[in-house]
Each structure stands twice: as C-alpha cells, then as structure tokens.
Scaffold this active site. Structure first.
Site, PDB file in Angstrom:
ATOM      1  N   GLU A   1       0.832  -1.211   0.000  1.00  0.00           N
ATOM      2  CA  GLU A   1       0.000   0.000   0.000  1.00  0.00           C
ATOM      3  C   GLU A   1       0.866   1.261   0.000  1.00  0.00           C
ATOM      4  OE1 GLU A   1      -3.383   0.164   0.088  1.00  0.00           O
ATOM      5  OE2 GLU A   1      -4.139  -1.687   0.998  1.00  0.00           O
TER       6      GLU A   1
ATOM      7  N   HIS B   1      -3.154   2.131   8.767  1.00  0.00           N
ATOM      8  CA  HIS B   1      -4.283   1.368   8.238  1.00  0.00           C
ATOM      9  C   HIS B   1      -4.382   0.077   9.031  1.00  0.00           C
ATOM     10  CE1 HIS B   1      -6.907  -1.041   5.904  1.00  0.00           C
ATOM     11  NE2 HIS B   1      -5.945  -1.865   5.519  1.00  0.00           N
TER      12      HIS B   1
HETATM   13  O1  2HA Z   1      -1.238  -4.742   3.578  1.00  0.00           O
HETATM   14  O2  2HA Z   1      -4.213  -4.560   5.155  1.00  0.00           O
HETATM   15  O3  2HA Z   1      -5.168  -3.589   2.912  1.00  0.00           O
HETATM   16  C1  2HA Z   1      -2.218  -5.342   4.300  1.00  0.00           C
HETATM   17  C2  2HA Z   1      -3.525  -4.677   4.175  1.00  0.00           C
HETATM   18  C3  2HA Z   1      -3.956  -4.187   2.866  1.00  0.00           C
HETATM   19 ZN    ZN Z   2      -6.195  -3.795   4.892  1.00  0.00          ZN
END
Ligand code: 2HA
Ligand code: ZN
Length: 271
Positions: free
Chosen positions: A120, A143
């Site tokens: 990401e 995230h």
């Molecule tokens: O890289 O959570 O959305 C791991 C994730 C991608």
């Molecule tokens: Zn993820």
C-alpha cells in the site's frame, strides 16, 4: 551486535519505537491478522546528515506516480507481507527507511535491511504528499482492521454521511472529544488501488482524520502514530459499547444532540 540506523539517534529511534509499540497494540486487539494493516511515518525532520548521506541498499524503485511534495523526504514503512506482531518486536527487520528521489517518482531503501515496503506504499505516500501539500503537520498514517468498526460497515444505513459518526460520538463523551472530526466513509474499493487512495484523500480533505474503508478497515492520519491509533481505539470503544447494548437486547439511547453540542462548545471542538 548488528548496528542499526537508530543507534545514537534518539528522536528517530523514539519515532520508530512508537510504531513498534502501536504495532503490538494492533496485534493484541485482533486488528492485525497475518500481515494485515500498514503504517508509514514521515521521518524527514528526524534524519541527520549522516543518515541523509547513507547509500542506497536497494535498486531505485518506481512509486507508480509522481508526488512533488515528497522530494527528498524520508519515511519509515512497514515491510510488505510483514506481520505487525513481528514488527512490534523487531521494527527494523520488518520495515525499512526509504528516501524519495529528486524525480519524486522513485525511492530507494537506505536502512537497515532491504525490506520492501508495504504493497500500500503508493496510497500511503499519496496521502503524505497531500498532507505536506496542504501544510499539515501530520506525520503518521495507520491502516488497520478493527473488528467492530468493520462489522458496522456491513450495514448500508450506517454508511450514509455521518450516521456512524453520530452513533459512535453519542456512545461516550470521550469519542467526540478525542475523535472530533468523526469517521469518514469510503465505499468498498479494491485494496491497494489508486481509486481507493484518491477516495481516501478526498475524505481526509473533507476534514476527517479517520476514514472507514467499507468492509475492509480504517485509515487514520495524525501528528504521530500514537495519535492516529488513539482515534481508532476511541471509535472502536464506542462501537463495542453499541454492540454490547444491542446484544443486551436494546438499542442504546446515545447522548442527545444537545449534549454533544454542549461538549463541542466547552471543548472547542471543530464539529
Ligand atoms: O497490507 O491490510 O489492505 C495489508 C492490508 C492491505
Ligand atoms: Zn487492509
């Protein structure tokens, strides 16, 4: 013992150790199955001349897009396919420090090991580019996959603008006080896609610090990784209170709009 770029660099070490601390929390909370989730932090202000002079330990890699505000910036990034629970103990073996090259379209790894950054990376870097461009002092993007919040995103009525924000704010005063911009919503999009990155930036631009990716997870930005984590944790606390009330057999009343308005006035909250 192997030396690390963190040795004798207190501020940089503290920032990376804070990422490790948060990575441990994400795992303990059950939000980081396998390699789930990503963290990147902008460490440009924390790297000294000696770090800037370090040679590359990887090939030049294409970001996949050009990000003009990132020229000469440095980031610590979780490694692709690496586990948060491992990063918690060994941050420099499960992540790396990268330098953005002057063309703003390539990067190279400079420390400690040639651990390829998260899949990401382009979306995280796009968000950092956006933050710097608007003069933000935010340095961290997180995230993760918080169970109760993701569960709530499987219910269409909750995905209308600020419906979930208001439910979560109304569960306990702290949530509005410490996550005062609420929870932005991004409809389901392919993980890692340019569309998801752009929709996330649009939601942050709409004045949210935490954004729900429908049926996937949340993306938060903050001054540092602990602040980003605390907002997700606070929202999740409210989601758990909501769930527990529902599972006790009733729909929780929630604080009233007047009570939340009073909170905003007294604490000078932005919304
Ligand atoms: O890289 O959570 O959305 C791991 C994730 C991608
Ligand atoms: Zn993820």
């Amino acid at each position: 013992m192997k030396t690390s770029v963190l040795d004798n660099r207190a501020a940089l070490a503290a920032a990376v150790n804070q990422v490790a601390e948060v990575a441990g929390y994400l795992w303990q909370k059950g939000w980081a199955e396998r390699n789930g989730g990503n963290i990147t932090i902008n460490v440009t202000d924390l790297v000294d001349g000696a770090v800037r002079a370090l040679p590359a330990i990887s090939e030049k890699k294409a970001i996949g897009t050009t990000l003009p505000h990132l020229k000469g910036c440095y980031f610590y990034c979780k490694g692709t396919n690496r586990r948060m629970r491992d990063l918690a103990r060994w941050p420099m073996d499960n992540g790396s420090i990268i330098r953005i090259l002057d063309d703003c379209a390539h990067y190279e790894i400079i420390a400690d090991n040639p651990v390829m950054p998260t899949s990401e990376l382009p979306s995280h870097l796009c968000v950092h580019n956006y933050l710097i461009g608007k003069g933000s002092t935010y340095k961290a993007t997180v995230h993760t996959h918080p169970i109760e919040l993701v569960a709530m995103s499987h219910h269409k009525p909750f995905l209308e603008k600020d419906v979930l924000t208001n439910i979560l704010w109304s569960m306990i005063p702290e949530t509005k006080a410490f996550c005062p911009r609420g929870l932005g919503i991004v409809p389901y999009m392919l993980p890692g896609s340019v569309e998801l990155a752009q929709a996330t930036i649009d939601a942050i631009d709409d004045d949210y610090d935490v954004v729900m990716w429908e049926k996937h997870g949340v993306f938060a930005v903050g001054e540092d990784v602990m602040e980003a984590f605390d907002m997700i944790d606070t929202l999740t606390k409210s989601a758990i209170i909501y769930r527990d009330a529902r599972s006790m057999g009733f729909v929780p009343d929630g604080m009233t709009q007047e009570q939340m308005k009073e909170l905003s006035e007294v604490f000078h909250l932005p919304k």
